[in-house]
Design a protein around this motif. Structure first.
Motif, short mmCIF file in Angstrom:
data_model
loop_
_atom_site.label_atom_id
_atom_site.label_comp_id
_atom_site.label_asym_id
_atom_site.label_seq_id
_atom_site.Cartn_x
_atom_site.Cartn_y
_atom_site.Cartn_z
N GLY B 28 0.80 -1.23 0.00
CA GLY B 28 0.00 0.00 0.00
C GLY B 28 0.83 1.27 0.00
N HIS B 29 2.10 1.16 0.31
CA HIS B 29 2.97 2.33 0.29
C HIS B 29 3.43 2.61 -1.14
N ARG B 30 3.33 3.86 -1.53
CA ARG B 30 3.69 4.23 -2.90
C ARG B 30 4.98 5.02 -2.99
N SER B 31 5.50 5.45 -1.86
CA SER B 31 6.74 6.22 -1.86
C SER B 31 7.89 5.36 -1.37
N VAL B 32 8.97 5.35 -2.12
CA VAL B 32 10.17 4.61 -1.72
C VAL B 32 11.37 5.54 -1.80
N SER B 33 12.13 5.59 -0.72
CA SER B 33 13.33 6.42 -0.67
C SER B 33 14.54 5.54 -0.45
N TRP B 34 15.67 5.99 -0.93
CA TRP B 34 16.92 5.27 -0.76
C TRP B 34 17.93 6.17 -0.03
N TYR B 35 18.69 5.56 0.88
CA TYR B 35 19.70 6.27 1.65
C TYR B 35 20.98 5.45 1.64
N GLN B 36 22.10 6.16 1.72
CA GLN B 36 23.40 5.52 1.89
C GLN B 36 23.93 5.85 3.28
N GLN B 37 24.35 4.83 4.00
CA GLN B 37 24.94 5.06 5.32
C GLN B 37 26.39 4.62 5.33
N THR B 38 27.28 5.56 5.64
CA THR B 38 28.70 5.27 5.81
C THR B 38 29.16 5.83 7.15
N PRO B 39 30.22 5.27 7.73
CA PRO B 39 30.70 5.78 9.02
C PRO B 39 31.09 7.26 8.94
N GLY B 40 31.66 7.67 7.83
CA GLY B 40 32.15 9.04 7.74
C GLY B 40 31.06 10.08 7.48
N LEU B 46 19.54 9.56 -1.11
CA LEU B 46 19.89 9.33 -2.51
C LEU B 46 18.78 9.84 -3.43
N PHE B 47 17.62 9.23 -3.33
CA PHE B 47 16.47 9.68 -4.13
C PHE B 47 15.18 9.06 -3.59
N GLU B 48 14.07 9.62 -4.06
CA GLU B 48 12.75 9.15 -3.67
C GLU B 48 11.89 8.97 -4.91
N TYR B 49 11.16 7.88 -4.93
CA TYR B 49 10.22 7.59 -6.01
C TYR B 49 8.82 7.52 -5.46
N PHE B 50 7.90 8.06 -6.24
CA PHE B 50 6.50 8.00 -5.87
C PHE B 50 5.72 7.70 -7.14
N GLN B 54 10.55 9.69 -10.17
CA GLN B 54 11.51 10.22 -9.21
C GLN B 54 11.08 11.62 -8.82
N ARG B 55 10.78 11.81 -7.56
CA ARG B 55 10.27 13.09 -7.09
C ARG B 55 11.35 13.95 -6.45
N ASN B 56 12.32 13.31 -5.83
CA ASN B 56 13.36 14.05 -5.14
C ASN B 56 14.69 13.33 -5.35
N LYS B 57 15.75 14.13 -5.37
CA LYS B 57 17.07 13.54 -5.61
C LYS B 57 18.09 14.20 -4.71
N GLY B 58 18.97 13.40 -4.16
CA GLY B 58 20.06 13.92 -3.33
C GLY B 58 21.25 14.27 -4.18
N ASN B 59 22.35 14.58 -3.51
CA ASN B 59 23.54 15.05 -4.20
C ASN B 59 24.53 13.90 -4.44
N PHE B 60 24.16 13.03 -5.33
CA PHE B 60 25.02 11.89 -5.68
C PHE B 60 25.28 11.91 -7.17
N PRO B 61 26.43 11.34 -7.59
CA PRO B 61 26.73 11.34 -9.03
C PRO B 61 25.77 10.48 -9.83
N GLY B 62 25.79 10.67 -11.12
CA GLY B 62 24.87 9.97 -12.01
C GLY B 62 25.05 8.46 -12.04
N ARG B 63 26.17 7.97 -11.46
CA ARG B 63 26.36 6.52 -11.39
C ARG B 63 25.27 5.85 -10.54
N PHE B 64 24.65 6.64 -9.70
CA PHE B 64 23.59 6.13 -8.84
C PHE B 64 22.25 6.42 -9.52
#
Lengths: 111, 114
Positions: B28-40, B46-50, B54-64
Motif C-alpha cells: 500500500g505504500h507508494r513512496s520509496v526512498s533510498w539512503y546511503q549510510q557510511t561511518p564518515g 539518494l532519491f525518492e520515487y512516488f 523520481q520526485r526528489n534527488k540527493g547530491n550523488f553522481p549519475g552513477r547512482f
C-alpha cells in the motif's frame, strides 16, 4: 557539508535516569525535525517528530525540545531503560522531501 | 503487515562492476526512498520515487540511479563501482510523498566493494 550535527558520538546513562541527546542544525530553512532509533542489523525506526511551529512534543517517555533561535533540538528519555540502548539519529527537512540526518549518537543504558 | 524488505542483505563486488539492489515496500505504500549510510558521512539521501516517478534527488553522481515499478517495488543501480561506494544502503517506504508521512526503513543491503 553536514547540516545536521550530533556532536556526541556516544552517551552512557544509568537505568532510571534521564537521557538527553542533542542535535544542532545549520540550515535555517529546516522546519521539520525527527528522531529515529536504530538497533544493530535493523533499519532505523521513527521515534518522534516536531514541527517548527512548536517548541516541544511529547510521546510517553520521549520528549523532543526545539530551540529555533539556537538551531538546536534535544531528545529527552525519561526514565531510561536498558532496551533504549541503540543509535539515535536526528533528522531535519525543509520544504523538500529529503531528510538530512546527523551521524548518530550511540546510547548505552546500564542497569 | 510485512515490513520493508531488501535483497540481497549482503553483497561483495569488485571495483568497476555494477550492482542492482532491490526494495519491496510495505503493502500500500507508494513512496520509496533510498539512503546511503557510511561511518564518515552518516545517512545520506539518494532519491525518492512516488508512483514510478523520481520526485526528489540527493547530491550523488549519475552513477547512482533507480527506478520504481508499478507495484511500487524499487531498484537502485550503481554503475562503475568505486571503493567509496562501500556502505549500507537503506530503503524506506511511506504511504505518501509528504515529508510528514512516517518512513519505514528496511534492514539494508551491506555492499562491500573490493
Amino acid at each position: 557539508d553536514q547540516q545536521v550535527k550530533q556532536n556526541s558520538p556516544s552517551l552512557s546513562v544509568q537505568e532510571g535516569r534521564i537521557s538527553i541527546l542533542n542535535c544542532d542544525y545549520t540550515n535555517s530553512m529546516f522546519d521539520y525535525f525527527l528522531w529515529y532509533k536504530k538497533y544493530p542489523a535493523e533499519g532505523p525506526t521513527f521515534l518522534i517528530s516536531i514541527s517548527s511551529i512548536k517548541d516541544k512534543n511529547e510521546d510517553g517517555r520521549f520528549t523532543v525540545f526545539l530551540n529555533k533561535s539556537a538551531k538546536h533540538l534535544s531528545l529527552h528519555i525519561v526514565p531510561s531503560q536498558p532496551g533504549d540502548s541503540a543509535v539515535y539519529f536526528c533528522a531535519a527537512s525543509g520544504d523538500g522531501y529529503a531528510l538530512n540526518f546527523g551521524k548518530g549518537t550511540s546510547l548505552l543504558v546500564t542497569p | 503487515k510485512a515490513g520493508v524488505t531488501q535483497t540481497p542483505r549482503y553483497l561483495i563486488k569488485t571495483r568497476g562492476q555494477q550492482v542492482t539492489l532491490s526494495c519491496s515496500p510495505i503493502s500500500g505504500h507508494r513512496s520509496v526512498s533510498w539512503y546511503q549510510q557510511t561511518p564518515g558521512q552518516g545517512l545520506q539521501f539518494l532519491f525518492e520515487y512516488f508512483s514510478e516517478t523520481q520526485r526528489n534527488k540527493g547530491n550523488f553522481p549519475g552513477r547512482f540511479s533507480g527506478r520504481q515499478f508499478s507495484n511500487s517495488r524499487s531498484e537502485m543501480n550503481v554503475s562503475t563501482l568505486e571503493l567509496g561506494d562501500s556502505a549500507l544502503y537503506l530503503c524506506a517506504s511511506s504511504s505518501t510523498s509528504r515529508r510528514e508521512s512516517e518512513q519505514y526503513f528496511g534492514p539494508g543491503t551491506r555492499l562491500t566493494v573490493t
